[in-house]
Structure formats: C-alpha cells, structure tokens
Design a protein around this motif. Structure first.
Motif, PDB file in Angstrom:
ATOM      1  N   UNK A 158     -30.100 -20.738 -27.258  1.00  0.00           N
ATOM      2  CA  UNK A 158     -29.005 -20.673 -26.285  1.00  0.00           C
ATOM      3  C   UNK A 158     -29.243 -19.558 -25.267  1.00  0.00           C
ATOM      4  N   UNK A 159     -29.706 -18.408 -25.746  1.00  0.00           N
ATOM      5  CA  UNK A 159     -29.997 -17.292 -24.841  1.00  0.00           C
ATOM      6  C   UNK A 159     -31.140 -17.640 -23.895  1.00  0.00           C
ATOM      7  N   UNK A 160     -32.165 -18.322 -24.419  1.00  0.00           N
ATOM      8  CA  UNK A 160     -33.283 -18.736 -23.579  1.00  0.00           C
ATOM      9  C   UNK A 160     -32.796 -19.688 -22.491  1.00  0.00           C
ATOM     10  N   UNK A 161     -31.973 -20.649 -22.868  1.00  0.00           N
ATOM     11  CA  UNK A 161     -31.463 -21.620 -21.910  1.00  0.00           C
ATOM     12  C   UNK A 161     -30.666 -20.925 -20.805  1.00  0.00           C
ATOM     13  N   UNK A 162     -29.834 -19.972 -21.181  1.00  0.00           N
ATOM     14  CA  UNK A 162     -29.028 -19.252 -20.191  1.00  0.00           C
ATOM     15  C   UNK A 162     -29.912 -18.445 -19.246  1.00  0.00           C
ATOM     16  N   UNK A 163     -30.922 -17.778 -19.800  1.00  0.00           N
ATOM     17  CA  UNK A 163     -31.788 -16.960 -18.952  1.00  0.00           C
ATOM     18  C   UNK A 163     -32.610 -17.827 -18.012  1.00  0.00           C
ATOM     19  N   UNK A 164     -33.188 -18.892 -18.528  1.00  0.00           N
ATOM     20  CA  UNK A 164     -34.000 -19.769 -17.684  1.00  0.00           C
ATOM     21  C   UNK A 164     -33.166 -20.368 -16.550  1.00  0.00           C
ATOM     22  N   UNK A 165     -31.924 -20.767 -16.862  1.00  0.00           N
ATOM     23  CA  UNK A 165     -31.067 -21.324 -15.821  1.00  0.00           C
ATOM     24  C   UNK A 165     -30.712 -20.268 -14.779  1.00  0.00           C
ATOM     25  N   UNK A 166     -30.583 -19.024 -15.211  1.00  0.00           N
ATOM     26  CA  UNK A 166     -30.290 -17.958 -14.244  1.00  0.00           C
ATOM     27  C   UNK A 166     -31.466 -17.734 -13.291  1.00  0.00           C
ATOM     28  N   UNK A 167     -32.678 -18.109 -13.726  1.00  0.00           N
ATOM     29  CA  UNK A 167     -33.851 -17.989 -12.868  1.00  0.00           C
ATOM     30  C   UNK A 167     -33.925 -19.113 -11.839  1.00  0.00           C
ATOM     31  N   UNK A 168     -33.229 -20.224 -12.103  1.00  0.00           N
ATOM     32  CA  UNK A 168     -33.275 -21.350 -11.174  1.00  0.00           C
ATOM     33  C   UNK A 168     -33.765 -22.642 -11.777  1.00  0.00           C
ATOM     34  N   UNK A 169     -34.175 -22.630 -13.053  1.00  0.00           N
ATOM     35  CA  UNK A 169     -34.526 -23.880 -13.719  1.00  0.00           C
ATOM     36  C   UNK A 169     -33.241 -24.687 -13.950  1.00  0.00           C
ATOM     37  N   UNK A 170     -33.313 -25.991 -13.710  1.00  0.00           N
ATOM     38  CA  UNK A 170     -32.139 -26.839 -13.879  1.00  0.00           C
ATOM     39  C   UNK A 170     -32.047 -27.447 -15.274  1.00  0.00           C
ATOM     40  N   UNK A 171     -33.182 -27.639 -15.920  1.00  0.00           N
ATOM     41  CA  UNK A 171     -33.235 -28.211 -17.260  1.00  0.00           C
ATOM     42  C   UNK A 171     -34.252 -27.424 -18.081  1.00  0.00           C
ATOM     43  N   UNK A 172     -33.977 -27.294 -19.383  1.00  0.00           N
ATOM     44  CA  UNK A 172     -34.877 -26.549 -20.266  1.00  0.00           C
ATOM     45  C   UNK A 172     -35.077 -27.368 -21.534  1.00  0.00           C
TER      46      UNK A 172
END
Length: 287
Positions: A239-253
């Motif tokens: 969950x933390x990885x998903x939140x961080x990646x989305x904050x970078x601009x990735x739309x899907x993880x």
C-alpha cells in the motif's frame, strides 16, 4: 577449464599489446574487470570513461567513481546527450543502438586525443546470445570486446572481479534506466527520473535486485526477486509503495508475479515491428 588466475593472466596479456586504451566504463562488473586488467597490463595509457545522462542513476555514477579510484585508473565522466536525439527518444527496438552510437562517438573523440587509443567495452561472451543492438553500434565503431573475444561469460567475469578484489564483485547488473521503458513509449527526463526515484524507494525498503518497468498509460510494473515478493505483503508495504509511486506520477502499479527477469521487455519483439511510431509516445505526465 581455465582457473580464474589463468583467465586473469589471459585477459591482461590480451590487453598489453594495445598500448593505449579508452574504456567504456559504467562502474558495473564487466567494464570494471576490463579496467582492472588494463591497469595491471602496464599500458602506455588507460582511461576509464563514464557516460552521464538522465538515463544513468546517480548511484551508478558513485560506483563508477569508487571503483575507478580503487583500481587506480584515470577516470573521466562525460555528458553523452543521447536524450537530444529523436531516434533515441522515440524508443523503438534500436534505442540501445542509438544510445551506444552516441557514447562511442564521444569516446572516439577522446581516443584521438590519446594518440589513437583503442576503445574497449565490457561486453562478455554471454551478451552475444541476447538481443543487444548496442553491440552492433560497437562493431560499427571498431570497439574491442576483450571479454567476449576470450570467451569469458558472466560467471567468469564475476570470478575475475573477486580475483581482482573489486568492491563491486557482487553488485547486481543494472542496465540504464531507459531499458526500463517499454518500446514505443517515449524516453523523457521525467519518466527516467520517476523510475530512478521509484527504484531508490524500493532499495530503501531493503529490496536488493529489482526493476521498475514503465509501460503505456504510465503503468509501473515492479519486478522483484521471487524470494522477496512476500515482503510486500508485510507491514502494508504494498500500500505504501502504491501511494508513493502514484505521488511520482504513475497511474497504475502492479507487481510481476514472475519476478525479476533480465531483458523482459524484449519478449514483445517477437512478431512486432517496433521501428514504427507508437500511439503511446506522449511526453506528458498525469499527476
């Protein structure tokens, strides 16, 4: 089968007649072994040259500096500017060719300054069996491949790195950040930066060998060692990885259940013409 000491002497003796060399030096194990052997060969001059661009993470530059210092070889870092080439940015199946072509053109200029020094790469014998358009660029630029020429593969090179007591002997292979971007998706500084930051975050959580692949529609596909995948389920790490990646601009993880596979993006090359422009080449980033 030759012993590691025999292979070391064979490599050193192979380099000695060259006199002056310029080594394409990433700081990875292969090019480090070539540089170490060149330093031991007593050449008239040997210089290790590291290309710097947005596709090279800073931790690799740091490793290159560290290993060059350990070896005691002259070291230069040069800007390669492959990101200014449209042929590279469009990211078709020959992207690596255009990248290496730019690097070797830069090294050729340096070689002239060093009285016509020979350009060397760390290509090993096992690399010849993979899809490596960069090797074609090296062939066209008359780059010598001492490891491959002597039939030394990945395992031999690791053993040589230990024999030379190199600090990066156990360092996992890590191709440039552009190799993480799916063919047909444009290579941009923003995407390269996001990949670098995403992988740095995962390393900061204790994961070792890994890749963050970027696909169309800003999808991040995470490849980890199978033995480390269960850790993502612990302490809400996924969950933390998903939140961080989305904050970078990735739309899907997503996490690839097959785990880390070198060159996994090359699987799509079979049956497809990826020299044509794709509809997924937008340079924008949704945030």
């Amino acid at each position: 089968m030759s012993s590691v000491s025999e292979n070391a002497n064979l490599l050193i003796d192979h380099l000695r007649p060259l006199g002056r060399v310029v080594i394409a030096f990433s700081g990875g194990v292969d090019s480090s072994v070539v540089a170490a052997a060149a330093a031991l060969a007593g050449l008239d001059s040997a210089i290790a040259v590291t290309g710097h661009s947005a596709s090279v993470p800073e931790w690799q530059i740091d490793w290159a500096k560290r290993i060059a210092s350990q070896i005691g070889i002259d070291h230069q870092i040069v800007d390669t500017r492959e990101g200014e080439r449209a042929s590279y940015v469009r990211n078709d199946s020959k992207r690596c060719f255009y990248c290496k072509q730019t690097l070797y053109q830069t090294l050729a200029t340096l070689a002239v300054r060093y009285d016509g020094a020979v350009i060397l790469s760390g290509t090993n014998a096992d690399d010849l069996g993979d899809y490596r358009p960069g090797i074609e660029a090296g062939n066209l630029a008359s780059v010598k491949t001492p490891l491959a020429d002597l039939g030394l593969g990945k395992q031999d090179v690791r053993e040589l790195a230990r024999h030379f007591k190199l600090d990066n002997a156990e360092l996992p292979a890590s191709p440039c950040l552009a190799s993480r971007i799916s063919y047909g998706v444009a290579v941009t500084p923003d995407r390269l930066d996001r990949i670098e930051r995403a992988e740095a975050w995962l390393r900061g959580q204790g994961f070792s060998d890994l890749r963050v692949r970027l696909h169309a529609d800003e999808l991040a596909r995470v490849e980890l060692l199978p033995s480390e995948q269960d850790r993502l389920r612990e302490n809400r790490l996924a969950e933390r990885m998903n939140q961080f990646f989305r904050s970078l601009g990735f739309q899907f993880v997503t996490v690839d259940v097959e785990g880390l596979r070198s060159g996994s993006l090359n699987q799509v090359l079979v049956g497809f013409d990826l020299t044509r422009p794709s509809t997924s080449t937008s340079t924008g980033t949704a945030r």
